[in-house]
Design a protein around this motif. Structure first.
Motif, mmCIF file in Angstrom:
data_model
loop_
_atom_site.group_PDB
_atom_site.id
_atom_site.type_symbol
_atom_site.label_atom_id
_atom_site.label_comp_id
_atom_site.label_asym_id
_atom_site.label_seq_id
_atom_site.Cartn_x
_atom_site.Cartn_y
_atom_site.Cartn_z
ATOM 1 N N VAL A 1 30.175 11.399 22.694
ATOM 2 C CA VAL A 1 30.451 12.608 21.422
ATOM 3 C C VAL A 1 29.150 12.298 21.383
ATOM 4 O O VAL A 1 27.763 11.912 21.287
ATOM 5 N N ILE A 2 28.764 14.333 21.329
ATOM 6 C CA ILE A 2 27.551 14.624 20.672
ATOM 7 C C ILE A 2 27.083 14.376 19.525
ATOM 8 O O ILE A 2 26.504 14.483 18.760
ATOM 9 N N ASN A 3 28.357 16.080 18.833
ATOM 10 C CA ASN A 3 28.606 15.386 17.017
ATOM 11 C C ASN A 3 29.544 15.957 17.198
ATOM 12 O O ASN A 3 30.930 16.104 17.713
ATOM 13 N N GLY A 4 29.887 14.923 15.820
ATOM 14 C CA GLY A 4 31.252 14.801 14.381
ATOM 15 C C GLY A 4 32.323 13.651 14.846
ATOM 16 O O GLY A 4 31.381 12.773 15.365
ATOM 17 N N THR A 5 33.607 13.748 14.296
ATOM 18 C CA THR A 5 34.214 12.508 14.326
ATOM 19 C C THR A 5 35.433 13.338 14.816
ATOM 20 O O THR A 5 36.027 13.891 14.363
ATOM 21 N N GLY A 6 36.673 11.729 15.385
ATOM 22 C CA GLY A 6 37.740 12.264 15.962
ATOM 23 C C GLY A 6 38.372 10.829 16.656
ATOM 24 O O GLY A 6 38.139 10.024 16.606
ATOM 25 N N VAL A 7 39.409 11.172 17.426
ATOM 26 C CA VAL A 7 40.517 10.373 17.710
ATOM 27 C C VAL A 7 40.342 10.512 19.375
ATOM 28 O O VAL A 7 41.141 12.090 19.346
ATOM 29 N N ILE A 8 40.731 9.170 20.221
ATOM 30 C CA ILE A 8 41.538 9.372 21.485
ATOM 31 C C ILE A 8 42.536 9.294 21.320
ATOM 32 O O ILE A 8 42.406 7.509 21.122
ATOM 33 N N SER A 9 43.519 9.093 22.329
ATOM 34 C CA SER A 9 44.884 8.526 22.227
ATOM 35 C C SER A 9 45.387 9.242 23.375
ATOM 36 O O SER A 9 45.324 10.063 23.621
ATOM 37 N N ASP A 10 46.479 7.700 23.971
ATOM 38 C CA ASP A 10 47.114 8.114 24.650
ATOM 39 C C ASP A 10 48.482 7.687 24.064
ATOM 40 O O ASP A 10 48.757 7.303 23.049
#
Length: 268
Positions: free
Chosen positions: A225-234
């Protein structure tokens, strides 16, 4: 698990520090987050790439990395082609990428011997968001005031040529052996970077505004990640993503990334 969030191997240096966010190298292994398990033990094999976060508070040594054949013969390791994505840069920041045109092994050896190496190095100005490609054989140095993501071959071989007065071991003869004097493997700044393909890895910049979906049709995908926030999912898990964190995704996995993020995607 098909997606692994990783904890880095931390290495303090005289000039700053390195975090090996993705590494199965014998000299430093990243760890699967939330466990004591090394990534190499989870995957059962070594990866061909290594990803670092580098903080340069002072200049790194002027150095060069060998190609595969030389490194395997003399160091029992891979060669090292790499690239740098600039995360942070002080005003007027620069780095070294290459030596002056027309130099050969004999003339550059004389320059090293008479102490005039600083005048024979090529500098380039850099800023946040720049991508710089450093093929094996390229004389280079990260200078002070820079923080970056480095994607490289999985190798820990560095030949120091000059170290700004610090008292550390030099590797002059080996350096002279492996420098690409003719510039056959052209390195330097990648203008308007979106994707860099090398013989050893591919790196892309991915921007996620809402949702991004993909399938790992290669051996793996890795995101830092360079910047920001979030989620990764399967189908099996949801993993939070924050600045400078790295996740590894196995082959054959369908996944989605949600949030507002900029990422470096790496694969072979």
């Amino acid at each position: 698990m098909n997606i692994f969030k990783l904890e880095p191997f931390y290495s303090e240096k005289v000039w700053g520090y390195e975090e090996w966010n993705l590494s199965t190298h014998k000299n430093g292994n990243s760890i699967v987050s939330g466990s004591d398990v090394k990534l190499i033990d989870e995957l059962k094999n070594e990866l061909p790439i290594l990803i670092k976060i580098i903080q340069a508070n002072e200049k790194l040594s002027v150095q060069v990395h060998p190609h595969d054949e030389y490194s395997r013969k003399y160091e029992n390791d891979n060669g090292k082609t790499e690239c740098w994505y600039i995360l942070e840069a002080e005003e007027n920041a620069s780095l070294i990428c290459g030596i002056e045109d027309g130099l050969d092994k004999e003339s550059f050896a004389k320059i090293i011997e008479n102490g005039s190496i600083e005048e024979n190095l090529k500098r380039i100005s850099v800023k946040k968001g720049d991508m710089i490609y450093i093929p094996s054989g390229t004389v280079h140095a990260i200078e002070e005031g820079l923080k970056l993501i480095e994607v490289q071959q999985s190798s820990d071989v560095t030949y120091r040529i000059y170290d700004w007065g610090r008292d550390r071991e030099m590797h002059i003869e080996k350096s002279l052996d492996v420098i690409d004097y003719d510039g056959k493997n052209k390195g330097g700044k990648i203008e308007a970077f979106e994707k860099l393909e090398t013989p050893y890895f591919t790196v892309e910049k991915i921007e996620v505004k809402d949702i991004y979906k993909d399938l790992v049709d290669k051996k793996f995908h890795v995101y830092t990640v360079i910047n920001g926030t979030g989620v990764i999912s399967d189908d099996n898990s949801v993993i939070n993503l924050n600045k400078e964190e790295t996740v590894y995704i196995k082959e054959g996995v369908n996944y989605s990334i949600k949030g507002n993020l900029e990422l470096i995607k790496s694969y072979v």
